[in-house]
Write a protein that holds these residues in place. Structure first.
Motif, PDB file in Angstrom:
ATOM      1  N   LYS A  32       9.604   4.065   2.901  1.00 27.35           N
ATOM      2  CA  LYS A  32       9.297   4.066   4.334  1.00 27.35           C
ATOM      3  C   LYS A  32       9.230   2.875   4.852  1.00 27.35           C
ATOM      4  O   LYS A  32       8.220   2.302   6.054  1.00 27.35           O
ATOM      5  CB  LYS A  32       8.358   5.447   4.811  1.00 27.35           C
ATOM      6  N   VAL A  33       9.999   1.568   4.751  1.00 24.71           N
ATOM      7  CA  VAL A  33       9.962   0.377   5.783  1.00 24.71           C
ATOM      8  C   VAL A  33      11.303   0.147   6.453  1.00 24.71           C
ATOM      9  O   VAL A  33      11.786   0.053   5.860  1.00 24.71           O
ATOM     10  CB  VAL A  33      10.217  -0.514   4.237  1.00 24.71           C
ATOM     11  N   ALA A  42       3.600  -7.433  15.686  1.00 22.29           N
ATOM     12  CA  ALA A  42       2.128  -6.526  15.528  1.00 22.29           C
ATOM     13  C   ALA A  42       1.239  -6.712  15.765  1.00 22.29           C
ATOM     14  O   ALA A  42       0.622  -8.492  15.347  1.00 22.29           O
ATOM     15  CB  ALA A  42       2.376  -6.028  13.596  1.00 22.29           C
ATOM     16  N   ASP A  72       6.461   3.603   7.101  1.00 21.73           N
ATOM     17  CA  ASP A  72       4.611   3.480   7.572  1.00 21.73           C
ATOM     18  C   ASP A  72       4.517   1.745   7.397  1.00 21.73           C
ATOM     19  O   ASP A  72       4.046   1.544   8.600  1.00 21.73           O
ATOM     20  CB  ASP A  72       4.250   4.046   6.633  1.00 21.73           C
ATOM     21  N   ALA A  73       5.755   0.864   7.448  1.00 26.00           N
ATOM     22  CA  ALA A  73       5.647  -0.174   7.760  1.00 26.00           C
ATOM     23  C   ALA A  73       6.771  -1.050   7.976  1.00 26.00           C
ATOM     24  O   ALA A  73       8.252  -0.377   7.921  1.00 26.00           O
ATOM     25  CB  ALA A  73       5.455  -0.780   5.579  1.00 26.00           C
ATOM     26  N   TRP A  82       1.773  -7.533   7.986  1.00 35.51           N
ATOM     27  CA  TRP A  82       3.103  -6.410   8.413  1.00 35.51           C
ATOM     28  C   TRP A  82       2.404  -5.172   9.710  1.00 35.51           C
ATOM     29  O   TRP A  82       1.877  -5.768   9.942  1.00 35.51           O
ATOM     30  CB  TRP A  82       3.325  -5.329   6.905  1.00 35.51           C
ATOM     31  N   THR A  84       2.678  -1.687  11.724  1.00 35.75           N
ATOM     32  CA  THR A  84       2.654  -0.429  11.467  1.00 35.75           C
ATOM     33  C   THR A  84       3.322   0.662  12.621  1.00 35.75           C
ATOM     34  O   THR A  84       4.205  -0.233  13.673  1.00 35.75           O
ATOM     35  CB  THR A  84       0.984   0.628  11.117  1.00 35.75           C
ATOM     36  N   ARG A  85       3.394   2.219  12.361  1.00 36.67           N
ATOM     37  CA  ARG A  85       4.170   2.795  13.052  1.00 36.67           C
ATOM     38  C   ARG A  85       2.824   2.668  14.305  1.00 36.67           C
ATOM     39  O   ARG A  85       3.472   2.551  15.440  1.00 36.67           O
ATOM     40  CB  ARG A  85       4.407   4.320  12.577  1.00 36.67           C
ATOM     41  N   ASP A  87       1.772   0.238  15.603  1.00 36.74           N
ATOM     42  CA  ASP A  87       1.678  -1.331  15.968  1.00 36.74           C
ATOM     43  C   ASP A  87       3.145  -1.483  17.209  1.00 36.74           C
ATOM     44  O   ASP A  87       3.753  -1.729  18.394  1.00 36.74           O
ATOM     45  CB  ASP A  87       2.262  -2.317  14.645  1.00 36.74           C
TER      46      ASP A  87
END
Length: 196
Positions: A32-33, A42, A72-73, A82, A84-85, A87
């Motif tokens: 999930k990246v 971000a 997720d990332a 990093w 996130t969603r 962001d």
């Protein structure tokens, strides 16, 4: 295209020109990246003029495309952490606000006032003043808007206080050039058709 790199599945998607020609999305579904470079920074407003993107409309639309992935990332480039969603959602809201206020500025801009004030002796001065007035309007509205967390964009995103005016300016130009939204002045400076 989907690659298998030592058992890691990587999905490569090209959605069209956004930041630059060939800018692709790289997605690792199991982890999930998502890597989406130069679209979102971000916690920050991106760098000057929508991160110096070649296709502003494509860059704006890329915010929608990013949110179509289940991640997720987020690897986005240029910032100190990093993404996130959350962001990505935040950046999507910021960009949509800039576009909405730019459209509002274009819709209500009155060309007669700068024409009266500046005259028509230098079309570039006139055009730049007209663009700056629309840019200033949309920038102010964007930075002063209270967002869904109670903060303004100036408080919420690092660098928004500095970069928003540059983003709005190129968005207004893209509305004219890529979205086909006239800014109200073109008919005055466009060449007149030749008469027979």
């Amino acid at each position: 295209e989907t690659l298998d790199v030592n058992g890691v599945k990587l999905q490569l998607d090209y959605r069209g020109t956004n930041h630059s020609p060939g800018n692709i999305f790289i997605y690792a579904p199991k982890q999930k990246v998502l890597a989406a470079i130069d679209i979102i920074s971000a916690g920050w407003s991106v760098y000057n003029a929508c991160d110096a993107s070649e296709n502003i409309r494509g860059w704006v639309e890329a915010h929608d495309w990013v949110l179509e992935y289940d991640f997720d990332a987020l690897v986005s480039g240029h910032v100190n952490r990093w993404g996130t969603r959350a962001d990505a959602v935040e950046s999507h809201q910021y960009v949509n606000d800039m576009v909405a206020f730019a459209k509002e500025a274009v819709a209500q801009a009155d060309f007669s006032e700068p024409l009266t004030r500046l005259g028509f002796s230098n079309a570039w001065v006139l055009w730049e003043n007209y663009m700056n007035e629309m840019t200033n309007y949309a920038t102010k509205k964007t930075l002063e808007k209270t967002t869904d967390n109670g903060q303004t964009w100036a408080e919420r995103l690092a660098g928004a206080d500095v970069m928003t005016k540059y983003h709005v300016y190129v968005i207004i130009e893209a509305l004219r050039l890529n979205w086909g939204l006239m800014t109200g002045m073109e008919h005055l400076i466009a060449p007149k058709p030749l008469e027979n």
